[in-house]
Write a protein that holds these residues in place. Structure first.
Motif, PDB file in Angstrom:
ATOM      1  N   VAL A   1      64.608  86.008   6.842  1.00  0.00           N
ATOM      2  CA  VAL A   1      63.289  85.849   6.223  1.00  0.00           C
ATOM      3  C   VAL A   1      62.381  86.958   6.722  1.00  0.00           C
ATOM      4  N   LYS A   2      61.736  87.630   5.783  1.00  0.00           N
ATOM      5  CA  LYS A   2      60.797  88.695   6.131  1.00  0.00           C
ATOM      6  C   LYS A   2      59.403  88.312   5.670  1.00  0.00           C
ATOM      7  N   SER A   3      58.411  88.871   6.317  1.00  0.00           N
ATOM      8  CA  SER A   3      57.024  88.641   5.931  1.00  0.00           C
ATOM      9  C   SER A   3      56.752  89.354   4.617  1.00  0.00           C
ATOM     10  N   ILE A   4      55.973  88.712   3.758  1.00  0.00           N
ATOM     11  CA  ILE A   4      55.581  89.322   2.490  1.00  0.00           C
ATOM     12  C   ILE A   4      54.074  89.539   2.528  1.00  0.00           C
TER      13      ILE A   4
ATOM     14  N   GLY B   1      49.823  81.797  -0.585  1.00  0.00           N
ATOM     15  CA  GLY B   1      50.835  82.205   0.383  1.00  0.00           C
ATOM     16  C   GLY B   1      50.818  81.362   1.634  1.00  0.00           C
ATOM     17  N   ASN B   2      49.677  80.841   1.981  1.00  0.00           N
ATOM     18  CA  ASN B   2      49.567  80.045   3.183  1.00  0.00           C
ATOM     19  C   ASN B   2      50.459  78.817   3.102  1.00  0.00           C
TER      20      ASN B   2
ATOM     21  N   ASN C   1      53.366  81.890   4.477  1.00  0.00           N
ATOM     22  CA  ASN C   1      52.785  82.156   5.790  1.00  0.00           C
ATOM     23  C   ASN C   1      52.705  80.921   6.674  1.00  0.00           C
ATOM     24  N   GLN C   2      53.578  79.946   6.467  1.00  0.00           N
ATOM     25  CA  GLN C   2      53.581  78.779   7.330  1.00  0.00           C
ATOM     26  C   GLN C   2      54.096  79.129   8.721  1.00  0.00           C
ATOM     27  N   ASP C   3      54.830  80.199   8.824  1.00  0.00           N
ATOM     28  CA  ASP C   3      55.394  80.615  10.093  1.00  0.00           C
ATOM     29  C   ASP C   3      54.465  81.627  10.753  1.00  0.00           C
TER      30      ASP C   3
ATOM     31  N   LYS D   1      62.797  86.888  10.621  1.00  0.00           N
ATOM     32  CA  LYS D   1      63.290  85.628  11.168  1.00  0.00           C
ATOM     33  C   LYS D   1      64.768  85.456  10.819  1.00  0.00           C
ATOM     34  N   HIS D   2      65.568  85.176  11.837  1.00  0.00           N
ATOM     35  CA  HIS D   2      66.993  84.923  11.668  1.00  0.00           C
ATOM     36  C   HIS D   2      67.238  83.447  11.963  1.00  0.00           C
TER      37      HIS D   2
END
Length: 124
Positions: free
Chosen positions: A26-29, A41-42, A46-48, A57-58
């Motif tokens: 997972v990558k940030s957008i 997005g929140n 963007n919950q993480d 994120k792996h």
């Protein structure tokens, strides 16, 4: 890497790795429109709080086999790693293959998320 650290901790604690299932990275957008990023997005993207443009994120689904105290020691050592590691959905069950009552082993399944710096990003 995180997987080599998990292997090291398992060996030190006499724990057998039964399965490691790798999930999608997972990558940030980033959104150009800050408002839409904060509202739409929140809820979805963007919950993480650890996901930023330079971090990915792996996620893994891991199954281990070992004695109760060894599994607890594994979790303690996992928390002490320098990398940010989050364990979720921990499920511990009696191993159906146990043959001796005084040498009971347990199956532990859990989701593991770790965060790594993206290496192909230019340094600013």
């Amino acid at each position: 890497t995180i997987l080599s650290e998990i292997n090291r901790i398992c060996i030190e604690n006499k724990i057998e790795i039964i399965d490691i299932e790798t999930k999608a990275i997972v990558k940030s957008i980033q959104s150009k429109d800050n408002y839409s990023s904060k509202t739409k997005g929140n809820k979805l993207l963007n919950q993480d709080p650890f996901l930023i443009p330079s971090i990915e994120k792996h996620t893994y689904k891991i199954t281990l086999l070992g004695k109760f105290n060894n599994l607890l020691n594994f979790l303690k050592e996992l928390e002490l790693l320098q990398a940010i590691v989050i364990s979720d959905n921990i499920e511990i069950k009696l191993n159906p293959g146990n043959t001796y009552k005084n040498n009971l082993k347990l199956l532990m399944k859990f989701d593991l998320s770790s965060y790594a710096k993206v290496t192909n990003q230019p340094i600013k």
